[in-house]
Design a protein around this motif. Structure first.
Motif, short mmCIF file in Angstrom:
data_model
loop_
_atom_site.label_atom_id
_atom_site.label_comp_id
_atom_site.label_asym_id
_atom_site.label_seq_id
_atom_site.Cartn_x
_atom_site.Cartn_y
_atom_site.Cartn_z
N THR A 140 0.86 -1.19 0.00
CA THR A 140 0.00 0.00 0.00
C THR A 140 0.89 1.25 0.00
O THR A 140 2.08 1.18 0.32
CB THR A 140 -0.90 0.04 1.25
OG1 THR A 140 -0.06 0.17 2.41
CG2 THR A 140 -1.74 -1.22 1.37
N GLN A 141 0.30 2.38 -0.34
CA GLN A 141 1.05 3.65 -0.32
C GLN A 141 1.62 3.91 1.08
O GLN A 141 2.73 4.39 1.24
CB GLN A 141 0.15 4.82 -0.73
CG GLN A 141 -0.18 4.84 -2.22
CD GLN A 141 1.07 4.90 -3.10
OE1 GLN A 141 2.04 5.57 -2.79
NE2 GLN A 141 1.05 4.14 -4.19
N GLU A 142 0.80 3.58 2.08
CA GLU A 142 1.22 3.82 3.46
C GLU A 142 2.43 2.95 3.81
O GLU A 142 3.39 3.40 4.44
CB GLU A 142 0.06 3.53 4.41
CG GLU A 142 0.30 4.02 5.82
CD GLU A 142 -0.80 3.61 6.79
OE1 GLU A 142 -1.16 4.44 7.62
OE2 GLU A 142 -1.29 2.46 6.70
N GLU A 143 2.40 1.69 3.39
CA GLU A 143 3.53 0.79 3.66
C GLU A 143 4.80 1.30 2.98
O GLU A 143 5.88 1.26 3.55
CB GLU A 143 3.20 -0.63 3.19
CG GLU A 143 2.22 -1.34 4.11
CD GLU A 143 1.74 -2.66 3.55
OE1 GLU A 143 1.57 -3.60 4.35
OE2 GLU A 143 1.53 -2.77 2.32
N LEU A 144 4.64 1.77 1.74
CA LEU A 144 5.81 2.29 1.02
C LEU A 144 6.37 3.53 1.70
O LEU A 144 7.59 3.70 1.82
CB LEU A 144 5.46 2.61 -0.43
CG LEU A 144 5.20 1.39 -1.31
CD1 LEU A 144 4.81 1.83 -2.71
CD2 LEU A 144 6.42 0.49 -1.35
N ALA A 145 5.48 4.38 2.19
CA ALA A 145 5.92 5.60 2.88
C ALA A 145 6.67 5.24 4.16
O ALA A 145 7.64 5.90 4.52
CB ALA A 145 4.72 6.50 3.19
N HIS A 146 6.22 4.18 4.82
CA HIS A 146 6.87 3.78 6.07
C HIS A 146 8.08 2.88 5.84
O HIS A 146 8.92 2.73 6.72
CB HIS A 146 5.88 3.01 6.97
CG HIS A 146 4.82 3.88 7.57
ND1 HIS A 146 4.11 3.52 8.67
CD2 HIS A 146 4.36 5.10 7.20
CE1 HIS A 146 3.23 4.48 8.97
NE2 HIS A 146 3.37 5.44 8.08
N GLY A 147 8.14 2.24 4.67
CA GLY A 147 9.26 1.33 4.38
C GLY A 147 9.15 -0.01 5.07
O GLY A 147 10.12 -0.72 5.20
N HIS A 148 7.96 -0.36 5.55
CA HIS A 148 7.76 -1.68 6.16
C HIS A 148 6.32 -2.14 5.96
O HIS A 148 5.45 -1.36 5.57
CB HIS A 148 8.15 -1.68 7.64
CG HIS A 148 7.43 -0.65 8.45
ND1 HIS A 148 8.07 0.21 9.29
CD2 HIS A 148 6.12 -0.34 8.54
CE1 HIS A 148 7.18 1.01 9.86
NE2 HIS A 148 5.99 0.69 9.43
N VAL A 149 6.10 -3.42 6.22
CA VAL A 149 4.81 -4.04 6.01
C VAL A 149 3.91 -3.80 7.21
O VAL A 149 4.36 -3.81 8.35
CB VAL A 149 5.00 -5.57 5.81
CG1 VAL A 149 3.66 -6.27 5.66
CG2 VAL A 149 5.88 -5.82 4.60
N HIS A 150 2.62 -3.57 6.95
CA HIS A 150 1.63 -3.47 8.01
C HIS A 150 0.78 -4.74 8.04
O HIS A 150 0.75 -5.48 7.07
CB HIS A 150 0.70 -2.27 7.77
CG HIS A 150 1.41 -0.95 7.94
ND1 HIS A 150 0.88 0.23 7.51
CD2 HIS A 150 2.60 -0.66 8.50
CE1 HIS A 150 1.72 1.22 7.80
NE2 HIS A 150 2.77 0.71 8.39
N GLY A 151 0.07 -4.95 9.14
CA GLY A 151 -0.85 -6.07 9.22
C GLY A 151 -0.17 -7.33 9.70
O GLY A 151 0.93 -7.27 10.25
N PRO A 152 -0.82 -8.50 9.47
CA PRO A 152 -0.30 -9.76 10.02
C PRO A 152 1.15 -9.99 9.60
O PRO A 152 1.48 -9.91 8.43
CB PRO A 152 -1.22 -10.83 9.41
CG PRO A 152 -2.47 -10.09 9.07
CD PRO A 152 -2.05 -8.68 8.73
N GLY A 153 2.00 -10.28 10.56
CA GLY A 153 3.41 -10.56 10.29
C GLY A 153 4.23 -9.31 10.09
O GLY A 153 5.45 -9.37 9.95
N GLY A 154 3.57 -8.15 10.04
CA GLY A 154 4.29 -6.91 9.78
C GLY A 154 4.33 -6.01 10.99
O GLY A 154 4.21 -6.45 12.13
N HIS A 155 4.46 -4.71 10.73
CA HIS A 155 4.62 -3.72 11.76
C HIS A 155 3.25 -3.31 12.31
O HIS A 155 2.31 -3.20 11.56
CB HIS A 155 5.30 -2.50 11.14
CG HIS A 155 5.89 -1.57 12.11
ND1 HIS A 155 7.18 -1.70 12.57
CD2 HIS A 155 5.40 -0.45 12.69
CE1 HIS A 155 7.44 -0.71 13.40
NE2 HIS A 155 6.39 0.06 13.49
#
Ligand code: ZN
Length: 158
Positions: A140-155
């Motif tokens: 997602t755009q948000e994940e790219l902006a943060h440089g990491h994965v969100h949700g299960p297994g992520g940040h």
């Protein structure tokens, strides 16, 4: 879809070193990472490029494609009185190093000195991975902006 930069990839792995399994995610949660952002060792990221969901492969990585060669300068002797009284070989401490937090391992304790090793545990090792790609999606755009994965297994953000 195939794995390219900015793919969010879930995969299972078994890590073998010198013919022995040292870590495996099979049977628990897969590892999730953002491809192309150096979240995993370089050789594994290279090997996953263009793979897709369901693919299985085995790869052997020399140290330079994994955690690098061992650096003997990272092995130091420190006076015993700088450590907690219960210090024993095998203990690990997190310290602030020049490149951020690093883990040091106590490798020996004598009556006056403690030997510490700041090499990554897998430095100098040839790593063998069994990999199964479980899922590939676009970040997602948000994940790219943060440089990491969100949700299960992520940040997770509070
Ligand atoms: Zn985030």
């Amino acid at each position: 879809m195939k794995i390219t930069n900015d793919s969010v990839v879930s995969f299972h792995f078994t890590l073998n070193v010198n013919g022995k399994t040292v870590e495996s995610s099979f049977g628990s949660e897969p590892l999730v990472y953002l491809h192309g952002h150096h979240g995993i060792v370089p050789g594994l990221e290279e090997a996953l490029e263009q793979k897709q969901k369901g693919e299985k492969f085995n790869i052997t990585l020399p140290p330079e494609k994994a955690y690098g060669a061992r650096n003997e300068k990272l092995v130091q002797k420190v006076p015993l009185n700088q450590f907690p009284q219960d210090v024993t070989a095998g203990m690990q401490f997190q310290v602030d190093g020049p490149q951020g937090a690093m883990i040091i391992t106590v490798t020996n304790v004598s009556s006056t000195e403690v030997t510490i090793d700041a090499n990554p545990e897998m430095a100098g090792q040839t790593l063998n991975f069994d990999i199964e790609v479980m899922d590939v999606r676009t970040a997602t755009q948000e994940e790219l902006a943060h440089g990491h994965v969100h949700g299960p297994g992520g940040h997770h953000h509070d």
